[in-house]
Design an enzyme around this catalytic site. Structure first.
Site, PDB file in Angstrom:
ATOM      1  N   CYS A 114       0.801  -1.223   0.000  1.00 19.35           N
ATOM      2  CA  CYS A 114       0.000   0.000   0.000  1.00 19.35           C
ATOM      3  C   CYS A 114       0.835   1.275   0.000  1.00 19.35           C
ATOM      4  CB  CYS A 114      -0.955   0.001   1.180  1.00 19.35           C
ATOM      5  SG  CYS A 114      -2.067  -1.422   1.211  1.00 19.35           S
ATOM      6  N   HIS A 251      -3.364   7.089   2.129  1.00 20.57           N
ATOM      7  CA  HIS A 251      -3.754   5.771   1.645  1.00 20.57           C
ATOM      8  C   HIS A 251      -5.139   5.454   2.178  1.00 20.57           C
ATOM      9  CE1 HIS A 251      -4.058   1.587   0.868  1.00 20.57           C
ATOM     10  NE2 HIS A 251      -3.859   1.233   2.125  1.00 20.57           N
ATOM     11  N   ASN A 281     -10.084  -0.223  -0.439  1.00 16.39           N
ATOM     12  CA  ASN A 281      -8.621  -0.172  -0.363  1.00 16.39           C
ATOM     13  C   ASN A 281      -8.050  -0.751  -1.650  1.00 16.39           C
ATOM     14  OD1 ASN A 281      -5.890  -0.601   0.144  1.00 16.39           O
ATOM     15  ND2 ASN A 281      -6.191  -1.332   2.228  1.00 16.39           N
TER      16      ASN A 281
END
Length: 324
Positions: A114, A251, A281
């Site tokens: 990520c 993020h 996500n």
């Protein structure tokens, strides 16, 4: 001295939208359970046969068009992904060929999950500052739907597929404090926690692709602390206070993490770009996706100070301070 300026931005989401209700038909969960714990309403999954490189190329084409740059001008591609088309070659090389970028120019992948886009942005920025590239494509692209365990409701509801890209252009630095470009990047990792967020497969271990595994409570605890510290690091490096930041683009892991980090920093939640509800996500794609959306809808304006931050498996984490 060269400075890296974001000249264009582009994004791509697969057409297939998967709602919480859709997932509730497949796994023991409910729309309310997912909303309350994550803030997610919908995510996008790649179609059968749609690869990470396809998503990456779509986002890259949009970024090039936004920048008014021809693909033949691109002399560097850095692609962040944890879900490459193949073990090798690098997915970036497929993107280079597919876009018609200049043969012979470097193109490679970076894997920091990520945090990958910030790692890729930092590397591209360093190469531009060193005079080794003039026009770079930095891409985050993922097909996380391919590594989800749809018997594990605590993880499969969190992730989606997508891609985001920016075009970096080398611009002479004037030394003026108000000039555009990447002002600083900071990267970190702590491998002691690699078993808190990982995929239980790989060519040299199991010989399988594997599925994503996560200890959510522990990840949350580390995320808020690490992101808080890396934001303070970015502010200190530039002699700034938190109120100088126009927008934070984090993020998009979980709305609770976004809220917790903003509260700890004393940043107005209205300054935090959140796309988690409609994207979920998307790992390395989440930061550029959120950046592009906020730029496209007019929230982010030229000349504003933007703080990008992310944390991913490994653990890895980082930040970038940018004046658009």
């Amino acid at each position: 001295m060269w400075r890296s300026v974001i000249a264009g931005c582009g994004s791509y989401l697969p057409a297939n939208k998967v709602t919480n209700a859709n997932l509730a038909e497949r796994v023991e969960t409910t729309d309310a359970w997912i909303r309350e714990r994550t803030g997610i309403l919908v995510r996008h999954f790649a179609a059968e046969g749609e690869k990470t490189s396809d998503l990456a190329m779509a986002a890259a084409r949009a970024a090039l068009a936004d920048a008014g740059v021809d693909a033949a001008e691109v002399d560097l591609i850095v692609l962040a992904t944890a879900t490459p088309d193949q073990t090798f070659p690098a997915t970036a090389t497929r993107v280079q060929a597919g876009l018609g970028c200049r043969p012979g120019a470097p193109a490679f992948d970076i894997q920091a999950v990520c945090s990958g886009f910030l790692y890729a942005l930092s590397v591209a920025d360093a190469l531009i500052k060193a005079g080794q590239a003039r026009t770079a494509l930095v891409i985050g692209a993922e097909t996380f739907s391919r590594i989800l365990d749809f018997t594990d409701r605590t993880t499969c509801v969190l992730f989606g597929d997508g891609a985001g890209a920016v075009v970096l252009r080398a611009t002479p630095s004037t030394g003026d404090g108000g000039e555009r470009g990447i002002l600083s990047t900071h990267l970190h990792a702590d491998g002691r926690h690699h078993d808190l967020l990982y995929v239980d497969g790989g060519p040299s271990s199991t010989g399988t692709v594997g599925h994503l595994r996560m200890q959510g409570r522990e990840v949350f605890r580390h995320a808020v602390t690490n992101l808080y510290e890396v934001v303070l690091e970015a502010l200190a490096a530039n002699g700034l206070q938190a109120d100088a930041i126009d927008w934070v683009v984090p993020h998009q892991a979980n709305q609770r993490i976004l809220d917790g980090t903003a509260k700890k920093l004393g940043i107005d939640p209205a300054k935090v770009i959140s796309t988690i509800a409609l994207h979920a996500n998307t790992s390395a794609a989440s930061v550029p996706l959120a950046l592009c959306e906020a730029r496209r809808d007019g929230r982010i304006q030229p000349g504003q100070l933007i703080l990008l931050e992310a944390m991913g498996g490994g653990f890895t984490w980082g930040s970038a301070l940018v004046r658009l």
